[in-house]
Motif scaffolding. Structure first.
Motif, PDB file in Angstrom:
ATOM      1  N   MET A 187       0.847  -1.178   0.000  1.00 23.70           N
ATOM      2  CA  MET A 187       0.000   0.000   0.000  1.00 23.70           C
ATOM      3  C   MET A 187       0.888   1.234   0.000  1.00 23.70           C
ATOM      4  N   ALA A 188       0.634   2.123  -0.893  1.00 27.94           N
ATOM      5  CA  ALA A 188       1.427   3.343  -1.012  1.00 27.94           C
ATOM      6  C   ALA A 188       1.169   4.266   0.169  1.00 27.94           C
ATOM      7  N   GLY A 189       2.185   5.051   0.504  1.00 28.24           N
ATOM      8  CA  GLY A 189       2.006   6.057   1.535  1.00 28.24           C
ATOM      9  C   GLY A 189       2.508   5.682   2.911  1.00 28.24           C
ATOM     10  N   PHE A 190       2.873   4.433   3.122  1.00 28.38           N
ATOM     11  CA  PHE A 190       3.359   4.017   4.435  1.00 28.38           C
ATOM     12  C   PHE A 190       4.856   3.787   4.404  1.00 28.38           C
ATOM     13  N   GLU A 191       5.546   4.290   5.420  1.00 30.30           N
ATOM     14  CA  GLU A 191       6.980   4.050   5.559  1.00 30.30           C
ATOM     15  C   GLU A 191       7.285   3.102   6.709  1.00 30.30           C
ATOM     16  N   ARG A 192       6.453   3.100   7.735  1.00 30.86           N
ATOM     17  CA  ARG A 192       6.698   2.295   8.931  1.00 30.86           C
ATOM     18  C   ARG A 192       5.871   1.018   8.964  1.00 30.86           C
ATOM     19  N   LEU A 193       4.922   0.892   8.022  1.00 29.39           N
ATOM     20  CA  LEU A 193       3.994  -0.238   8.009  1.00 29.39           C
ATOM     21  C   LEU A 193       3.922  -0.884   6.638  1.00 29.39           C
ATOM     22  N   VAL A 194       3.536  -2.157   6.639  1.00 36.01           N
ATOM     23  CA  VAL A 194       3.138  -2.862   5.423  1.00 36.01           C
ATOM     24  C   VAL A 194       1.741  -3.390   5.724  1.00 36.01           C
ATOM     25  N   VAL A 195       0.772  -3.030   4.877  1.00 38.22           N
ATOM     26  CA  VAL A 195      -0.615  -3.415   5.110  1.00 38.22           C
ATOM     27  C   VAL A 195      -1.069  -4.328   3.977  1.00 38.22           C
ATOM     28  N   VAL A 196      -1.597  -5.486   4.367  1.00 30.62           N
ATOM     29  CA  VAL A 196      -2.116  -6.454   3.405  1.00 30.62           C
ATOM     30  C   VAL A 196      -3.551  -6.759   3.800  1.00 30.62           C
ATOM     31  N   ASP A 197      -4.472  -6.634   2.846  1.00 32.83           N
ATOM     32  CA  ASP A 197      -5.875  -6.936   3.140  1.00 32.83           C
ATOM     33  C   ASP A 197      -6.155  -8.404   2.884  1.00 32.83           C
ATOM     34  N   LYS A 198      -6.773  -9.028   3.866  1.00 32.86           N
ATOM     35  CA  LYS A 198      -7.228 -10.414   3.752  1.00 32.86           C
ATOM     36  C   LYS A 198      -8.728 -10.363   3.989  1.00 32.86           C
ATOM     37  N   GLU A 199      -9.463 -10.313   2.877  1.00 32.93           N
ATOM     38  CA  GLU A 199     -10.898 -10.061   2.883  1.00 32.93           C
ATOM     39  C   GLU A 199     -11.143  -8.713   3.547  1.00 32.93           C
ATOM     40  N   ASP A 200     -11.903  -8.661   4.633  1.00 30.03           N
ATOM     41  CA  ASP A 200     -12.189  -7.365   5.255  1.00 30.03           C
ATOM     42  C   ASP A 200     -11.314  -7.093   6.477  1.00 30.03           C
ATOM     43  N   ILE A 201     -10.226  -7.836   6.609  1.00 31.99           N
ATOM     44  CA  ILE A 201      -9.285  -7.651   7.717  1.00 31.99           C
ATOM     45  C   ILE A 201      -7.984  -7.085   7.151  1.00 31.99           C
ATOM     46  N   SER A 202      -7.500  -6.024   7.761  1.00 32.91           N
ATOM     47  CA  SER A 202      -6.215  -5.442   7.358  1.00 32.91           C
ATOM     48  C   SER A 202      -5.130  -6.001   8.263  1.00 32.91           C
ATOM     49  N   VAL A 203      -4.207  -6.745   7.674  1.00 30.74           N
ATOM     50  CA  VAL A 203      -3.070  -7.275   8.419  1.00 30.74           C
ATOM     51  C   VAL A 203      -1.957  -6.243   8.325  1.00 30.74           C
ATOM     52  N   VAL A 204      -1.521  -5.757   9.488  1.00 25.16           N
ATOM     53  CA  VAL A 204      -0.537  -4.688   9.566  1.00 25.16           C
ATOM     54  C   VAL A 204       0.771  -5.269  10.089  1.00 25.16           C
ATOM     55  N   ARG A 205       1.825  -5.137   9.289  1.00 25.35           N
ATOM     56  CA  ARG A 205       3.160  -5.582   9.703  1.00 25.35           C
ATOM     57  C   ARG A 205       4.039  -4.352   9.875  1.00 25.35           C
ATOM     58  N   PHE A 206       5.015  -4.460  10.749  1.00 17.91           N
ATOM     59  CA  PHE A 206       5.875  -3.333  11.077  1.00 17.91           C
ATOM     60  C   PHE A 206       7.217  -3.465  10.379  1.00 17.91           C
ATOM     61  N   VAL A 207       7.722  -2.366   9.847  1.00 20.34           N
ATOM     62  CA  VAL A 207       8.978  -2.349   9.108  1.00 20.34           C
ATOM     63  C   VAL A 207      10.163  -2.470  10.072  1.00 20.34           C
ATOM     64  N   ASP A 208      10.074  -1.807  11.211  1.00 22.49           N
ATOM     65  CA  ASP A 208      11.206  -1.725  12.145  1.00 22.49           C
ATOM     66  C   ASP A 208      11.246  -2.893  13.114  1.00 22.49           C
ATOM     67  N   ARG A 209      12.464  -3.364  13.402  1.00 21.68           N
ATOM     68  CA  ARG A 209      12.662  -4.420  14.386  1.00 21.68           C
ATOM     69  C   ARG A 209      12.609  -3.855  15.804  1.00 21.68           C
ATOM     70  N   LYS A 210      13.087  -2.632  15.958  1.00 24.49           N
ATOM     71  CA  LYS A 210      13.057  -1.949  17.250  1.00 24.49           C
ATOM     72  C   LYS A 210      12.297  -0.643  17.063  1.00 24.49           C
ATOM     73  N   ILE A 211      11.213  -0.504  17.787  1.00 22.54           N
ATOM     74  CA  ILE A 211      10.379   0.684  17.656  1.00 22.54           C
ATOM     75  C   ILE A 211      10.652   1.553  18.875  1.00 22.54           C
ATOM     76  N   ILE A 212      11.711   2.400  18.722  1.00 18.20           N
ATOM     77  CA  ILE A 212      12.159   3.193  19.877  1.00 18.20           C
ATOM     78  C   ILE A 212      12.397   4.662  19.554  1.00 18.20           C
ATOM     79  N   ASP A 213      12.647   5.004  18.313  1.00 22.90           N
ATOM     80  CA  ASP A 213      12.955   6.378  17.935  1.00 22.90           C
ATOM     81  C   ASP A 213      11.689   7.233  17.981  1.00 22.90           C
ATOM     82  N   ALA A 214      11.754   8.372  18.683  1.00 21.62           N
ATOM     83  CA  ALA A 214      10.569   9.209  18.897  1.00 21.62           C
ATOM     84  C   ALA A 214       9.921   9.668  17.599  1.00 21.62           C
ATOM     85  N   SER A 215      10.720  10.117  16.640  1.00 21.44           N
ATOM     86  CA  SER A 215      10.131  10.614  15.387  1.00 21.44           C
ATOM     87  C   SER A 215       9.508   9.468  14.588  1.00 21.44           C
ATOM     88  N   GLU A 216      10.133   8.299  14.615  1.00 19.05           N
ATOM     89  CA  GLU A 216       9.566   7.141  13.921  1.00 19.05           C
ATOM     90  C   GLU A 216       8.275   6.686  14.584  1.00 19.05           C
TER      91      GLU A 216
END
Length: 117
Positions: free
Chosen positions: A1-30
């Motif tokens: 899905m275009a527009g996301f830098e921190r997420l990957v979103v895949v639709d499975k029927e009417d459910i949005s599966v959201v995966r995270f790009v970062d292994r460590k989610i610690i940086d305030a701006s991110e």
């Protein structure tokens, strides 16, 4: 899905599966960007059934946990549901300590998470 830098979103029927790009989610701006992207799924794209897949995520800061709480509140207000799957054992422990495991239903795998809907 275009527009996301921190997420990957895949639709499975009417459910949005959201995966995270970062292994460590610690940086305030991110984290701010991550929060904005998550909320845009609900506020702009009107998605109401989210499965957050934490596969590959090894660490979350408390600020990231706050973004998840905000997301949960927003989705619930919209009449939707957020589920979580594939939590790293250390993150699962944090969810238990903070009682977030009572707020979110947590599955061990993506397929189990999808089945919870």
């Amino acid at each position: 899905m275009a527009g996301f830098e921190r997420l990957v979103v895949v639709d499975k029927e009417d459910i949005s599966v959201v995966r995270f790009v970062d292994r460590k989610i610690i940086d305030a701006s991110e984290i701010e960007q991550l929060g904005a992207e998550l909320l845009s799924l609900v506020d702009i794209q009107q998605r109401k059934r989210l499965l957050l897949n934490f596969e590959g995520v090894e660490f979350l800061s408390s600020a990231a946990l706050n973004k998840l709480i905000t997301l949960h509140t927003r989705v619930k207000r919209a009449g939707g549901t957020v589920r979580i799957c594939n939590l790293h054992p250390q993150i699962r422990e944090v969810f238990a300590i903070t009682r977030l495991d009572r707020m979110f239903e947590i599955a061990s795998s993506e397929s189990a998470g999808l089945a919870m809907f």
